[in-house]
Write a protein that holds these residues in place. Structure first.
Motif, PDB file in Angstrom:
ATOM      1  N   LYS A 162       0.848  -1.183   0.000  1.00 35.88           N
ATOM      2  CA  LYS A 162       0.000   0.000   0.000  1.00 35.88           C
ATOM      3  C   LYS A 162       0.882   1.231   0.000  1.00 35.88           C
ATOM      4  O   LYS A 162       1.805   1.355   0.799  1.00 35.88           O
ATOM      5  CB  LYS A 162      -0.909   0.004   1.222  1.00 35.88           C
ATOM      6  CG  LYS A 162      -1.985   1.078   1.145  1.00 35.88           C
ATOM      7  CD  LYS A 162      -3.004   0.920   2.243  1.00 35.88           C
ATOM      8  CE  LYS A 162      -4.125   1.940   2.092  1.00 35.88           C
ATOM      9  NZ  LYS A 162      -5.151   1.794   3.150  1.00 35.88           N
ATOM     10  N   LEU A 163       0.596   2.144  -0.910  1.00 35.82           N
ATOM     11  CA  LEU A 163       1.440   3.314  -1.086  1.00 35.82           C
ATOM     12  C   LEU A 163       0.823   4.540  -0.436  1.00 35.82           C
ATOM     13  O   LEU A 163      -0.388   4.714  -0.427  1.00 35.82           O
ATOM     14  CB  LEU A 163       1.654   3.587  -2.577  1.00 35.82           C
ATOM     15  CG  LEU A 163       2.285   2.455  -3.373  1.00 35.82           C
ATOM     16  CD1 LEU A 163       2.329   2.823  -4.854  1.00 35.82           C
ATOM     17  CD2 LEU A 163       3.673   2.149  -2.866  1.00 35.82           C
TER      18      LEU A 163
ATOM     19  N   LEU B  41      -2.345   7.622  -7.823  1.00 40.11           N
ATOM     20  CA  LEU B  41      -2.103   6.261  -8.290  1.00 40.11           C
ATOM     21  C   LEU B  41      -3.272   5.298  -8.086  1.00 40.11           C
ATOM     22  O   LEU B  41      -3.248   4.192  -8.619  1.00 40.11           O
ATOM     23  CB  LEU B  41      -0.863   5.672  -7.591  1.00 40.11           C
ATOM     24  CG  LEU B  41       0.467   6.399  -7.820  1.00 40.11           C
ATOM     25  CD1 LEU B  41       1.599   5.669  -7.080  1.00 40.11           C
ATOM     26  CD2 LEU B  41       0.786   6.497  -9.296  1.00 40.11           C
ATOM     27  N   LEU B  42      -4.299   5.672  -7.315  1.00 39.78           N
ATOM     28  CA  LEU B  42      -5.372   4.728  -7.018  1.00 39.78           C
ATOM     29  C   LEU B  42      -6.500   4.841  -8.037  1.00 39.78           C
ATOM     30  O   LEU B  42      -7.137   5.888  -8.163  1.00 39.78           O
ATOM     31  CB  LEU B  42      -5.924   4.975  -5.617  1.00 39.78           C
ATOM     32  CG  LEU B  42      -4.955   4.677  -4.466  1.00 39.78           C
ATOM     33  CD1 LEU B  42      -5.693   4.782  -3.135  1.00 39.78           C
ATOM     34  CD2 LEU B  42      -4.324   3.304  -4.618  1.00 39.78           C
ATOM     35  N   PRO B  43      -6.789   3.766  -8.782  1.00 41.32           N
ATOM     36  CA  PRO B  43      -7.795   3.838  -9.858  1.00 41.32           C
ATOM     37  C   PRO B  43      -9.215   4.026  -9.368  1.00 41.32           C
ATOM     38  O   PRO B  43     -10.068   4.492 -10.126  1.00 41.32           O
ATOM     39  CB  PRO B  43      -7.620   2.494 -10.577  1.00 41.32           C
ATOM     40  CG  PRO B  43      -6.995   1.585  -9.569  1.00 41.32           C
ATOM     41  CD  PRO B  43      -6.125   2.452  -8.728  1.00 41.32           C
ATOM     42  N   ARG B  44      -9.538   3.671  -8.114  1.00 38.48           N
ATOM     43  CA  ARG B  44     -10.927   3.774  -7.665  1.00 38.48           C
ATOM     44  C   ARG B  44     -11.393   5.229  -7.551  1.00 38.48           C
ATOM     45  O   ARG B  44     -12.585   5.502  -7.658  1.00 38.48           O
ATOM     46  CB  ARG B  44     -11.140   3.019  -6.359  1.00 38.48           C
ATOM     47  CG  ARG B  44     -10.558   3.659  -5.114  1.00 38.48           C
ATOM     48  CD  ARG B  44     -10.988   2.850  -3.886  1.00 38.48           C
ATOM     49  NE  ARG B  44     -10.566   3.445  -2.639  1.00 38.48           N
ATOM     50  CZ  ARG B  44      -9.427   3.194  -2.028  1.00 38.48           C
ATOM     51  NH1 ARG B  44      -8.586   2.314  -2.571  1.00 38.48           N
ATOM     52  NH2 ARG B  44      -9.115   3.765  -0.881  1.00 38.48           N
TER      53      ARG B  44
ATOM     54  N   ILE C 157      -5.385   8.319 -13.371  1.00 36.50           N
ATOM     55  CA  ILE C 157      -4.204   7.883 -12.628  1.00 36.50           C
ATOM     56  C   ILE C 157      -2.952   8.306 -13.396  1.00 36.50           C
ATOM     57  O   ILE C 157      -2.954   8.381 -14.622  1.00 36.50           O
ATOM     58  CB  ILE C 157      -4.206   6.355 -12.379  1.00 36.50           C
ATOM     59  CG1 ILE C 157      -4.266   5.587 -13.697  1.00 36.50           C
ATOM     60  CG2 ILE C 157      -5.342   5.958 -11.477  1.00 36.50           C
ATOM     61  CD1 ILE C 157      -4.096   4.089 -13.524  1.00 36.50           C
ATOM     62  N   THR C 158      -1.911   8.576 -12.662  1.00 34.11           N
ATOM     63  CA  THR C 158      -0.659   9.044 -13.254  1.00 34.11           C
ATOM     64  C   THR C 158       0.363   7.911 -13.281  1.00 34.11           C
ATOM     65  O   THR C 158       0.177   6.879 -12.633  1.00 34.11           O
ATOM     66  CB  THR C 158      -0.114  10.238 -12.465  1.00 34.11           C
ATOM     67  OG1 THR C 158       0.031   9.866 -11.084  1.00 34.11           O
ATOM     68  CG2 THR C 158      -1.061  11.432 -12.561  1.00 34.11           C
TER      69      THR C 158
ATOM     70  N   GLY D 212      -9.808  13.993  -3.738  1.00 37.35           N
ATOM     71  CA  GLY D 212      -9.077  12.753  -3.955  1.00 37.35           C
ATOM     72  C   GLY D 212      -9.055  11.953  -2.669  1.00 37.35           C
ATOM     73  O   GLY D 212      -9.735  12.298  -1.691  1.00 37.35           O
ATOM     74  N   ILE D 213      -8.292  10.894  -2.654  1.00 38.13           N
ATOM     75  CA  ILE D 213      -8.161  10.059  -1.461  1.00 38.13           C
ATOM     76  C   ILE D 213      -7.047  10.627  -0.587  1.00 38.13           C
ATOM     77  O   ILE D 213      -5.949  10.902  -1.084  1.00 38.13           O
ATOM     78  CB  ILE D 213      -7.865   8.607  -1.850  1.00 38.13           C
ATOM     79  CG1 ILE D 213      -9.024   8.044  -2.668  1.00 38.13           C
ATOM     80  CG2 ILE D 213      -7.627   7.737  -0.611  1.00 38.13           C
ATOM     81  CD1 ILE D 213      -8.792   6.661  -3.213  1.00 38.13           C
TER      82      ILE D 213
END
Length: 241
Positions: free
Chosen positions: A3-4, A112-115, A140-141, A174-175
């Motif tokens: 997990k990032l 980075l998280l697609p959700r 996402i990047t 964002g998250i």
């Protein structure tokens, strides 16, 4: 899968903020967050002397410094090293432009998280209120750790949007701890890169001391595209191609 997080493990959540600002032209403001400090709130930094630009950020908006520069930021390839904007609480950050702005809004970001990579909404009222002037869904990047091999969130990529009317606030969603922003450009749909180089006297000091010791020096800006102090986003990208 690991997990990032944008902020490396062990980061303490306390006051943070950094906003270094420059002007490409009268109606354009660039916020690059340099100088605010690790995990300091951005807050009213740009609504008081000597940077009284009428710009305020919500309390959860924080500055994050790259690990390469002694911070806890798990990112790289930022357009203006070594600090970016991020948040650890809430669904996003809001900034108010008390004097309003027009034409466009742009920035560099990493997510980075697609959700839920992110969503940006421009409003004609303060505090994300009133009519919506523009929305921007973020993708996402890249996660290729280039051009910085020590940062997972690398590089930050440019994006922007044009709109009609006068904007008074922008919500960056964002998250938490999974999205970061840099070089927020107010009044332009194309983000601007500020490139800094040391003063000649500071460079002599670095050569003499072999880069040992800490020295704070003023910075000058130079340009490759004819605008003093700024690189276009395409020129910034060309540095890594």
């Amino acid at each position: 899968m690991k997990k990032l997080f944008l902020a490396s493990a062990g980061a303490t959540f306390f006051a943070l903020t950094t906003l270094a600002l420059g002007k490409a032209e009268a109606a354009t403001i660039v916020l690059d967050f340099e100088g605010i400090g690790q995990l300091n709130p951005v807050g009213n930094f740009y609504n008081q002397a000597p940077n009284n630009f009428g710009i305020t950020f919500s309390p959860n908006a924080l500055a994050l410094v790259d690990t390469d520069a002694g911070g806890t930021g798990n990112f790289g390839g930022e357009p203006s090293p070594e600090t970016i904007l991020f948040f650890q609480e809430g669904s996003g950050v809001i900034f108010n432009a008390l004097n309003g702005f027009d034409t466009g809004f742009s920035f560099f970001y990493t997510s980075l998280l697609p959700r839920f990579p992110g969503l940006v909404t421009v409003y004609d009222g303060l505090n994300a209120s009133g009519n919506i002037l523009a929305t921007l869904e973020l993708a996402i990047t890249p996660f290729n750790q280039a051009p910085d091999p020590t940062g997972d969130y690398s590089p930050l990529v440019p994006i922007g949007v044009s709109f009609s009317g006068i904007a008074k606030s922008v919500e960056l969603q964002g998250i938490p701890d999974q999205i970061g922003f840099d070089n927020i450009t107010i009044g332009s749909a194309i983000p601007i890169v500020i490139q800094a180089v040391p003063e000649p006297t500071a460079m002599l000091g670095i050569l003499a001391l072999g880069a040992v010791g800490a020295t704070t020096a003023r910075k000058k800006y130079h340009s490759k595209n004819g605008v003093p102090g700024y690189l276009s986003w395409s020129e910034w990208l060309a540095r890594f191609l």
